[in-house]
Scaffold this motif. Structure first.
Motif, short mmCIF file in Angstrom:
data_model
loop_
_atom_site.label_atom_id
_atom_site.label_comp_id
_atom_site.label_asym_id
_atom_site.label_seq_id
_atom_site.Cartn_x
_atom_site.Cartn_y
_atom_site.Cartn_z
N ARG A 99 -36.95 -33.18 -38.98
CA ARG A 99 -36.52 -33.34 -36.88
C ARG A 99 -37.76 -31.73 -36.95
N HIS A 153 -34.67 -29.12 -32.15
CA HIS A 153 -33.80 -30.62 -32.58
C HIS A 153 -32.76 -30.33 -34.33
N ARG A 154 -33.70 -29.69 -35.39
CA ARG A 154 -32.64 -29.62 -36.94
C ARG A 154 -31.76 -28.51 -36.48
#
Length: 137
Positions: free
Chosen positions: A9, A13-14
């Motif tokens: 990702r 997002h991660r």
């Protein structure tokens, strides 16, 4: 080395995913996810509990900067962290559950570990309840 997995990702997002998982873990006590995500969550959760054990304004603000819900931070500082007062690390346990049906990803359950004091309190409450039930008969 913890904190270096990319998990397929982009960075934002991660980070959002891991923040959500850590928040959910403290809110409910356990989370079912993939093994690699669980290993990342374990490292972060242990750091958050260590912050909770310090119980200073700076540590509370640092926890608030990562955990997404204010009431979960309050729970961390008032309920979760004091349980691990005499313990140095190892606050979480990861149990492997087997492959996921859809894509065969290795699944795991990450939970907060119960302490010996917690187990003794539960056993004492159970004994008290059984004595009360025996007395009622």
């Amino acid at each position: 080395m913890p904190g270096t997995r990319k998990l397929g990702r982009p960075t934002a997002h991660r980070n959002a995913m891991l923040r959500g998982l850590v928040t959910y873990l403290f809110e409910n006590g356990k989370v079912q996810t993939t093994v690699t995500r669980a290993k990342e969550v374990r490292a972060i959760a242990d750091k958050m509990i260590t912050l909770g054990k310090q119980n200073t304004l700076a540590s509370r603000r640092a926890a608030l900067a990562y955990i997404t819900k204010e009431d979960v931070v309050t729970k961390l500082f008032t309920e979760i962290a004091p349980k691990y007062d005499g313990v140095n690390g190892g606050y979480t346990a990861i149990y492997k559950l087997g492959p996921r049906r859809g894509d065969a990803a290795e699944m795991a359950l990450i939970t907060l570990v119960t302490t010996k004091a917690e187990e003794e309190a539960a056993a004492a409450a159970k004994d008290k309840k059984s004595k009360k039930a025996a007395k009622a008969d």
